[in-house]
Design an enzyme around this catalytic site. Structure first.
Site, PDB file in Angstrom:
ATOM      1  N   HIS A 193       0.552  -1.277  -0.142  1.00 45.43           N
ATOM      2  CA  HIS A 193      -0.190  -0.105  -0.310  1.00 45.43           C
ATOM      3  C   HIS A 193       0.714   1.126  -0.219  1.00 45.43           C
ATOM      4  O   HIS A 193       0.485   2.180  -1.233  1.00 45.43           O
ATOM      5  CB  HIS A 193      -1.378   0.517   1.653  1.00 45.43           C
ATOM      6  CG  HIS A 193      -0.284  -0.405   2.254  1.00 45.43           C
ATOM      7  ND1 HIS A 193      -0.492  -1.133   3.470  1.00 45.43           N
ATOM      8  CD2 HIS A 193       0.903   0.478   3.246  1.00 45.43           C
ATOM      9  CE1 HIS A 193       0.412  -1.213   4.538  1.00 45.43           C
ATOM     10  NE2 HIS A 193       0.941  -0.577   3.818  1.00 45.43           N
ATOM     11  N   GLU A 423      -7.115 -11.658 -11.981  1.00 46.51           N
ATOM     12  CA  GLU A 423      -5.587 -11.489 -11.176  1.00 46.51           C
ATOM     13  C   GLU A 423      -4.649 -12.537 -10.687  1.00 46.51           C
ATOM     14  O   GLU A 423      -4.308 -12.792  -9.963  1.00 46.51           O
ATOM     15  CB  GLU A 423      -6.375 -10.721  -9.895  1.00 46.51           C
ATOM     16  CG  GLU A 423      -6.377  -9.434 -10.244  1.00 46.51           C
ATOM     17  CD  GLU A 423      -6.740  -8.625  -9.004  1.00 46.51           C
ATOM     18  OE1 GLU A 423      -5.860  -7.548  -8.676  1.00 46.51           O
ATOM     19  OE2 GLU A 423      -8.431  -8.474  -8.335  1.00 46.51           O
ATOM     20  N   CYS A 494      -3.689  -2.881 -15.476  1.00 45.42           N
ATOM     21  CA  CYS A 494      -3.632  -2.177 -15.091  1.00 45.42           C
ATOM     22  C   CYS A 494      -2.594  -2.220 -12.781  1.00 45.42           C
ATOM     23  O   CYS A 494      -3.442  -1.570 -12.529  1.00 45.42           O
ATOM     24  CB  CYS A 494      -5.170  -1.461 -14.169  1.00 45.42           C
ATOM     25  SG  CYS A 494      -5.740  -2.465 -13.286  1.00 45.42           S
TER      26      CYS A 494
HETATM   27  C1  PEP Z   1      -3.450  -5.223  -9.096  1.00 45.70           C
HETATM   28  O1  PEP Z   1      -3.854  -7.054  -8.028  1.00 45.70           O
HETATM   29  O2  PEP Z   1      -2.713  -5.691 -10.049  1.00 45.70           O
HETATM   30  C2  PEP Z   1      -4.149  -4.777  -9.271  1.00 45.70           C
HETATM   31  C3  PEP Z   1      -4.311  -3.702  -9.305  1.00 45.70           C
HETATM   32  O3  PEP Z   1      -4.742  -4.196  -8.275  1.00 45.70           O
HETATM   33  P1  PEP Z   1      -4.523  -4.102  -6.280  1.00 45.70           P
HETATM   34  O4  PEP Z   1      -3.445  -3.980  -6.343  1.00 45.70           O
HETATM   35  O5  PEP Z   1      -5.534  -2.974  -6.273  1.00 45.70           O
HETATM   36  O6  PEP Z   1      -4.892  -5.394  -5.678  1.00 45.70           O
HETATM   37 MG    MG Z   2      -5.607  -6.751  -7.252  1.00 41.57          MG
END
Ligand code: PEP
Ligand code: MG
Length: 576
Positions: A193, A423, A494
């Site tokens: 994070h 994912e 993303c």
């Molecule tokens: C990812 O897992 O690549 C993603 C964009 O989602 P997050 O980082 O919010 O889990």
């Molecule tokens: Mg993710």
């Protein structure tokens, strides 16, 4: 700055490519009460122990009040009310009672505050939300009793490099980010994070920089995310070269043309955001739309599930702020690395493999219902020709069946364009069946890497496995891109990997149609794409897929990229 001293450099993992030079401000951990301070050794010590504890509390109350007078608006109110909590006579009575029963002063403060937190949590709602402030009172008072430095976030009076062993999402959220020149942590990983927030804001960040919290507070440090280094007392030449790089980045940011390869193949360049303000702050045409709105960021502090009425105006504002551009709103991705108080599950041994993301529909279906209802209401308020740009996608989809159920629900609520994130390797392997259920997919490489390599994304120590250049991960992305081409449906990426200009070339070569990243990363990716033809991107992708390891894959891509771009952006450095 002295030029005679040897620079002291610590290496970690850089996040992005930016850099900063500023004094260090260290975030101290909460104090731990040593076992021999838990009880009074002699009952006759009760009186001075009570004095010590109550004096510490009074000093903490004064300190919070002083900070309140300097703090703006809502923050000032919170600090004033926290000062009131420290001065509460009920708290003093509870502490005195515990000391009379033989507890040491630090343990008595800790226990008495714990009692009040339990009462507030039981009362729920706004009362429960005050627990965090009370914990801060406890940590400050206990530190004073034990003679330790004040814990928690430092008060930033000038732009500073904030450094900590680790930062919780709540710590990061409560920082005055306008005064954070850079973030440096000893633990954490490049997709954790702290790294995500730093990328979002374009703040230089280095994680896993061992020993940085030992650098004395106030020391001038240079943080270079491109090389992943933190240098105490940097010399003039280092400061000069970092400033030159900052000028290059600023110059690239002036270019806002749509994303495309040198021969004109469009690759939409989109922004990852976490709040409506993030969208409002996107410069005109800096991004061609929002590729990922992490809606859980909106509700990090909420103790109750947000109702549809609370959510609808937020999405309406987000859609208005996007000024007619496609806006991809991800449904709540709660759990594992993104804990939300109102979406807590039964304790799980492996939360990352448990009920997280879309899987919450199994235990708390009302969360998804309310969110889709709110989004549908915001979409229906738009002119009908404009509704197609409202895109919703679900996180952590594992099967085509989950995609089907999600798409049916979203469409029933009036959202016309529905997608899912890829994912989980299972979803990548079966991308054709998943794509048959939805209008688009977006590959979340942060999690796809974690699940493909079976390496916890929060455990920075496994960063070699967590590398998106791992050929196994590239294989899966290639499969998804091929399925997208066959179905003639968009496949975006993303995850944070899209913000690496070199990886952006490889992803484009694999057939990915959009790249979404934190806004500060867009200019370098745009510039790099424009300097390479699609055929060259395809060669880069092919070379990376043929490599035997992640470093070889990146090196193979580097060998085929334009040397001028490599030099300008320092792509041969080790930034992630
Ligand atoms: C990812 O897992 O690549 C993603 C964009 O989602 P997050 O980082 O919010 O889990
Ligand atoms: Mg993710």
């Amino acid at each position: 700055m002295t030029t005679t001293d040897q620079p002291r450099t610590t290496s970690g993992l850089g996040v992005g490519r930016s850099a900063a030079v500023a004094p260090l401000a260290v975030v101290r951990p909460a104090p731990v009460i040593p076992p021999d301070a838990l009880r009074l050794s002699d009952p006759a010590d009760a009186w001075p122990a009570r004095e010590t504890a109550l004096r510490a509390l009074a000093e903490v109350a004064d300190e919070f009040l002083r900070r309140a007078t300097d703090a703006p608006g809502a923050l000032g109110d919170v600090l004033r009310s926290t000062s009131g909590m420290a001065a509460d006579p009920d708290l003093a009575d509870r502490i005195s009672a515990r000391i009379s029963r033989g507890e040491g002063p630090a343990a008595a403060v800790d226990g008495a505050v714990g009692e009040i937190i339990a009462l507030l949590s039981a009362a729920g709602g706004l009362f429960a939300e005050r627990s965090t402030d009370l914990r801060s009172v406890r940590d400050h008072a206990v530190a004073r009793v034990l003679g330790l430095p004040a814990p928690g976030l430092p008060e930033l009076r000038e732009p500073s490099v904030v450094c900590a062993v680790d930062l919780s999402p709540a710590d990061t959220a409560s920082l005055d980010l306008t005064r954070v020149a850079a973030l440096v942590t000893e633990s954490g990983g490049p997709t954790g994070h702290t790294a995500i927030i730093a990328r979002q804001l374009g703040i230089p960040c280095v994680v896993r920089a061992a020993g940085v919290t030992l650098i004395p507070e106030g020391t001038l440090v240079a943080v270079d995310a491109a090389t992943g280094t933190v240098t105490a007392d940097p010399d003039d030449s280092l400061v000069g070269s970092l400033r030159a790089r900052a000028r290059t980045e600023r110059a690239l940011a002036a270019d806002t043309a749509p994303g495309a390869t040198a021969d004109g193949r469009p690759v939409a360049l989109l922004a990852n955001v976490g709040t409506v303000e993030d969208i409002e702050q996107l410069g005109p045409s800096a991004a061609e739309g929002v590729g990922l709105f992490r809606t859980e960021v909106l509700f990090l502090d909420a103790v109750r599930a947000p109702s549809r009425d609370r959510q609808t105006p937020v999405y309406a504002r987000a859609l208005a702020a996007a000024r007619g551009a496609a806006t991809t709103i991800r449904t709540l991705d709660a759990g594992a690395d993104k804990p939300l108080a109102f979406a807590r599950q039964e304790p799980e041994e492996n939360p990352a493999l448990g009920v997280r993301g879309h899987r919450l529909v199994r235990t708390m279906p009302e969360l998804l219902e309310e969110q889709l209802a709110a989004l549908g209401a915001a979409a229906r308020a738009l002119p009908s020709a404009d509704r197609g740009r409202v895109r919703v996608m679900a996180p952590m989809i594992s099967t085509a069946e989950e995609a089907r159920v999600f798409a049916r629900l979203a469409r029933a609520h009036g959202v016309e364009t529905v997608g899912v994130m890829i994912e989980v390797p299972a979803a990548a392997l079966r991308a054709a069946s998943v794509l048959a259920e939805v209008d688009f997919v977006s590959v979340g490489t942060n999690d796809l890497v974690q699940y493909t390599m079976a390496a916890d994304r929060l455990t920075g120590g496994l960063h070699d496995l967590l590398d998106p250049w791992q050929p196994a991960v590239l294989d899966l992305v290639a499969m998804v891109a091929r399925a997208g081409t066959a179905a003639d449906k968009p496949v975006g990426v993303c995850g944070e990997s899209a913000s690496d200009p070199l990886m952006a070339l490889a992803l484009t070569g694999l057939g990915v149609t959009s790249l979404s990243m934190s806004a500060p990363a867009l200019p370098a990716v745009r510039h790099t794409l424009r300097r390479h033809s699609f055929a060259r991107c395809a060669e880069i992708a092919e070379a990376a897929l043929s490599a035997r390891s992640a470093p070889e894959a990146r090196a193979a891509a580097l060998a085929l990229a334009d040397p001028d771009v490599i030099g300008l952006l320092r792509l041969d450095d080790a930034g992630v």
